[in-house]
Motif scaffolding. Structure first.
Motif, PDB file in Angstrom:
ATOM      1  N   GLY A 178       0.782  -1.220   0.000  1.00  0.00           N
ATOM      2  CA  GLY A 178       0.000   0.000   0.000  1.00  0.00           C
ATOM      3  C   GLY A 178       0.817   1.275   0.000  1.00  0.00           C
ATOM      4  N   ASN A 179       0.123   2.382   0.225  1.00  0.00           N
ATOM      5  CA  ASN A 179       0.745   3.697   0.154  1.00  0.00           C
ATOM      6  C   ASN A 179       1.813   3.910   1.216  1.00  0.00           C
ATOM      7  N   ASP A 220      -5.994   1.379  -1.681  1.00  0.00           N
ATOM      8  CA  ASP A 220      -4.856   2.267  -1.950  1.00  0.00           C
ATOM      9  C   ASP A 220      -4.530   2.295  -3.440  1.00  0.00           C
ATOM     10  N   THR A 280      -9.640   3.721  -5.753  1.00  0.00           N
ATOM     11  CA  THR A 280      -9.938   4.710  -4.711  1.00  0.00           C
ATOM     12  C   THR A 280     -11.372   5.233  -4.785  1.00  0.00           C
TER      13      THR A 280
END
Length: 239
Positions: A111-112, A169, A174
């Motif tokens: 993920g981010n 993410d 999103t």
């Protein structure tokens, strides 16, 4: 009952000896994947252990992780994943829940936050195939997990929600956040499962939602560290 042809093709499509898990070439992974459905209860438990302790060892990603995740996603709807499996704590729970939890853990390591950590340390995410491959399949994993967001079993609903939160993410996913935020807040954040509550709070916070009313004072510090263990990049990422 045999493994579905589409799932079998996902195994046959890979040269597993050229892929790596925590203990070397992933030649033993195909047999473990097949045992998730076709094995006896003990074999299923061992197969799940292989996913947790070799393919995704200590939350690390390997080149065998993405192909294994695609297979797990492909079998989630198989009725045999309704079977119960015994966990390390001695409790019995649905295999489908365990597989959703595993997919969520894999997604959490792509993920981010992981990307931000890599960049802060001077690494480029695209330089690590294991990471890039998991990131690329997030839409497929989301499609499989989201099938169970309205499952009749509340345990499976929660597990599916917990799995999709880190998947959102992905830039192409999103737009689902606005739709799923009320479910994450109303269902997952109210779960009796502390790990699920943490995932909900962490995800909502990352999406810009106010989570102050959701964090019990005694748990606020723990939740502040995020729901899944942060990768420890001391010198080189474990991909």
């Amino acid at each position: 009952m045999a493994v579905t042809s589409s799932a079998s093709k996902l195994i046959e499509a890979n040269d597993w000896a050229s892929l790596q898990h925590a203990y070397g070439p992933a030649e033993d992974t195909p047999a473990a994947l097949v045992d998730l459905l076709n094995g006896a209860a003990d074999a299923r438990a061992m197969a799940l252990g292989h996913l947790n302790h070799a393919v995704h060892h200590q939350n690390s990603l390997y080149t065998a992780t993405a192909p294994s995740a695609l297979y797990v996603a492909a079998i989630l709807s198989d009725p045999r994943t309704d079977s119960l499996i015994r966990g390390g704590e001695g409790q019995w729970y649905p295999l489908r829940q365990a597989l959703l939890d595993w997919l969520g853990s894999v997604a959490g390591e792509a993920g981010n936050e992981v990307e931000a950590t890599l960049l802060r340390l001077g690494f480029l995410p695209e330089e690590y195939p294991a990471l890039s491959e998991v990131r690329a399949i997030r839409p497929t994993l989301f499609e499989a997990a989201s099938t169970f967001l309205h499952d009749s079993d509340p345990t499976i609903r929660e597990a599916a929600l917990a799995a999709v939160v880190p998947l959102l993410d992905a830039p192409e996913l999103t737009h689902h956040r606005a739709v799923l935020a009320p479910m994450v807040r109303g269902i997952l954040a109210a779960s009796s499962n502390r790990a699920y509550r943490a995932i909900a709070i962490h995800g909502l916070d990352a999406w810009g939602e106010d989570v102050s009313s959701l964090i019990p004072p005694a748990e606020a510090t723990a939740y502040g560290h995020g729901p899944w263990p942060a990768a420890n990049f001391s010198s080189e990422p474990p991909f």
